[in-house]
Write a protein that holds these residues in place. Structure first.
Motif, mmCIF file in Angstrom:
data_model
loop_
_atom_site.group_PDB
_atom_site.id
_atom_site.type_symbol
_atom_site.label_atom_id
_atom_site.label_comp_id
_atom_site.label_asym_id
_atom_site.label_seq_id
_atom_site.Cartn_x
_atom_site.Cartn_y
_atom_site.Cartn_z
ATOM 1 N N LEU A 179 -61.626 5.175 -110.831
ATOM 2 C CA LEU A 179 -60.653 5.137 -109.672
ATOM 3 C C LEU A 179 -61.341 5.361 -108.457
ATOM 4 O O LEU A 179 -60.894 4.611 -107.702
ATOM 5 C CB LEU A 179 -59.607 6.365 -109.813
ATOM 6 N N ALA A 180 -62.645 6.015 -108.471
ATOM 7 C CA ALA A 180 -63.299 5.953 -107.366
ATOM 8 C C ALA A 180 -63.820 4.720 -106.909
ATOM 9 O O ALA A 180 -63.969 4.259 -105.846
ATOM 10 C CB ALA A 180 -64.286 6.989 -107.411
ATOM 11 N N LEU A 181 -64.333 4.182 -107.828
ATOM 12 C CA LEU A 181 -64.729 2.718 -107.600
ATOM 13 C C LEU A 181 -63.600 1.764 -107.149
ATOM 14 O O LEU A 181 -64.084 1.003 -106.275
ATOM 15 C CB LEU A 181 -65.415 2.212 -108.860
ATOM 16 N N ASN A 183 -57.513 10.237 -100.925
ATOM 17 C CA ASN A 183 -57.997 10.494 -102.241
ATOM 18 C C ASN A 183 -59.426 10.319 -102.440
ATOM 19 O O ASN A 183 -59.836 11.141 -103.520
ATOM 20 C CB ASN A 183 -56.981 9.851 -103.103
ATOM 21 N N LEU A 184 -60.054 9.380 -102.227
ATOM 22 C CA LEU A 184 -61.394 9.347 -102.451
ATOM 23 C C LEU A 184 -62.354 10.411 -101.770
ATOM 24 O O LEU A 184 -63.395 10.775 -102.666
ATOM 25 C CB LEU A 184 -61.878 7.694 -101.925
ATOM 26 N N ALA A 185 -61.736 10.883 -100.799
ATOM 27 C CA ALA A 185 -62.596 11.895 -100.349
ATOM 28 C C ALA A 185 -62.561 12.938 -101.387
ATOM 29 O O ALA A 185 -63.567 13.830 -101.503
ATOM 30 C CB ALA A 185 -62.177 12.428 -98.863
ATOM 31 N N ASP A 186 -61.546 13.327 -102.025
ATOM 32 C CA ASP A 186 -61.246 14.327 -103.087
ATOM 33 C C ASP A 186 -62.050 13.952 -104.152
ATOM 34 O O ASP A 186 -62.759 15.032 -104.776
ATOM 35 C CB ASP A 186 -59.893 14.412 -103.421
ATOM 36 N N ARG A 187 -62.319 12.632 -104.591
ATOM 37 C CA ARG A 187 -62.916 12.470 -105.796
ATOM 38 C C ARG A 187 -64.545 12.573 -105.466
ATOM 39 O O ARG A 187 -65.492 12.727 -106.533
ATOM 40 C CB ARG A 187 -62.677 11.253 -106.187
ATOM 41 N N PRO A 220 -64.987 18.785 -110.102
ATOM 42 C CA PRO A 220 -66.244 19.404 -110.666
ATOM 43 C C PRO A 220 -67.606 18.790 -109.968
ATOM 44 O O PRO A 220 -68.597 19.181 -110.453
ATOM 45 C CB PRO A 220 -66.075 19.326 -112.135
ATOM 46 N N GLY A 221 -67.506 17.761 -109.427
ATOM 47 C CA GLY A 221 -68.474 16.897 -108.845
ATOM 48 C C GLY A 221 -68.514 15.981 -108.242
ATOM 49 O O GLY A 221 -67.123 15.258 -108.124
ATOM 50 N N PRO A 222 -69.238 15.099 -107.753
ATOM 51 C CA PRO A 222 -69.097 13.811 -106.964
ATOM 52 C C PRO A 222 -68.725 12.713 -108.028
ATOM 53 O O PRO A 222 -69.058 12.495 -109.202
ATOM 54 C CB PRO A 222 -70.656 13.206 -106.494
ATOM 55 N N MET A 223 -67.835 12.000 -107.686
ATOM 56 C CA MET A 223 -67.165 10.763 -108.311
ATOM 57 C C MET A 223 -66.469 11.338 -109.574
ATOM 58 O O MET A 223 -65.804 10.586 -110.374
ATOM 59 C CB MET A 223 -68.372 9.802 -109.008
ATOM 60 N N ARG A 224 -66.310 12.807 -109.666
ATOM 61 C CA ARG A 224 -65.389 13.247 -110.754
ATOM 62 C C ARG A 224 -64.561 14.370 -110.153
ATOM 63 O O ARG A 224 -63.663 15.171 -110.962
ATOM 64 C CB ARG A 224 -66.594 13.920 -111.939
ATOM 65 N N GLY A 225 -64.456 14.241 -108.857
ATOM 66 C CA GLY A 225 -63.643 15.390 -108.105
ATOM 67 C C GLY A 225 -62.093 15.295 -108.662
ATOM 68 O O GLY A 225 -61.505 14.141 -108.551
ATOM 69 N N HIS A 226 -61.514 16.291 -108.550
ATOM 70 C CA HIS A 226 -59.951 16.359 -108.837
ATOM 71 C C HIS A 226 -59.237 16.397 -107.528
ATOM 72 O O HIS A 226 -59.523 17.043 -106.546
ATOM 73 C CB HIS A 226 -59.286 17.724 -109.640
ATOM 74 N N VAL A 227 -58.364 15.453 -107.467
ATOM 75 C CA VAL A 227 -57.266 15.321 -106.188
ATOM 76 C C VAL A 227 -56.273 16.459 -106.019
ATOM 77 O O VAL A 227 -55.640 16.791 -107.187
ATOM 78 C CB VAL A 227 -56.408 13.942 -106.059
#
Length: 261
Positions: free
Chosen positions: A146-148, A183-187, A192-199
């Motif tokens: 989703l981040a990509l 939402n990308l800023a949250d991820r 728990p970390g970059p590209m895996r953050g919870h929104v």
């Protein structure tokens, strides 16, 4: 012989010969070439055409030049493109992003580990949820994908914004861009970390725990609203560059001019 009869004969002869001389001179004048603008035709210069005088030709040429200038001026006015709408896109996207970040910060500060807050008689609840998926809790566990996708959406909007001249498209794309970046800023920056953050989601309809409608946030609302706006504009055949496509009317032949079958 007296001189009086002789003088009378001379006078009568002169009077009788005068009409003939006058007629001869008029015939010679009619046979001479037509006079030019200065009163006489110059040597080697062609005479004006008998069907159209020279002055009429000059006036006709001036009229053509004037019509050409009017056509050029009309084309430059009607063919001008609308003003670019990149400013509206940037302002709207920035406003959505700022509101989304502010509401999420307040949610973490006041709603986490707290009871849901009821608003509007139970039509809306303020609650707190950390969402590892997409909008409305979809695609859980695909945070990095989703981040990509969010990166791709933002890049595509910025790319087409160079030719953005439609106000409606600027509103729709601005909402989508602001929500996607929020939402990308949250991820990127939340646990728990970059590209895996919870929104962070905090809005729930008709139920405090999202059992009627999934919990959402400001970014989700902006993405949905912008997407609906873009779909409506596409169905109305309005392009983002300001052009409007309309179906050409079908020509109808008059009843009296139809060919016999």
């Amino acid at each position: 012989m007296s001189d009086e009869p002789k003088a009378a004969e001379d006078v009568s002869a002169e009077v009788a010969g005068k009409p003939a001389e006058t007629q001869g001179s008029e015939r010679e004048k009619a046979e001479e070439p037509a006079a030019g603008p200065e009163g006489s035709a110059g040597a080697g210069e062609p005479a004006p055409s008998p069907g159209r005088p020279a002055e009429d030709d000059a006036e006709h040429g001036d009229a053509k030049d004037g019509d050409a200038e009017d056509d050029a001026e009309e084309f430059s006015i009607t063919g001008s493109l609308p003003e670019p709408r990149t400013g509206l896109l940037a302002v709207l996207a920035g406003g959505v992003l700022a509101l989304d970040v502010l509401t999420k910060v307040l949610s973490v500060a006041f709603l986490e580990d707290a009871d849901p807050v009821e608003l509007f008689g139970g039509a809306l609840y303020l609650t707190f949820v950390r969402n590892p998926g997409a909008a409305f809790g979809l695609a859980e566990g695909w945070t990095w994908v989703l981040a990509l996708i969010a990166f791709g959406v933002a890049g595509f909007i910025l790319w087409i914004s160079r030719n953005l001249r439609s106000q409606g498209w600027a509103v729709g794309l601005g909402l989508v861009l602001g929500g996607a970046v929020g939402n990308l800023a949250d991820r990127l920056f939340r646990e728990p970390g970059p590209m895996r953050g919870h929104v962070v989601d905090f809005l729930s309809l008709f139920d405090p725990f999202g059992r009627v409608w999934p919990v959402f946030n400001v970014a989700d609302m902006a993405i949905v609203g912008g997407g609906v706006t873009i779909i409506v504009l596409a169905l109305m055949q309005h392009d983002y560059d300001g052009t409007v496509h309309k179906d050409s009317p079908v020509p109808v032949e008059p009843a009296g001019l139809q060919e016999p079958k």
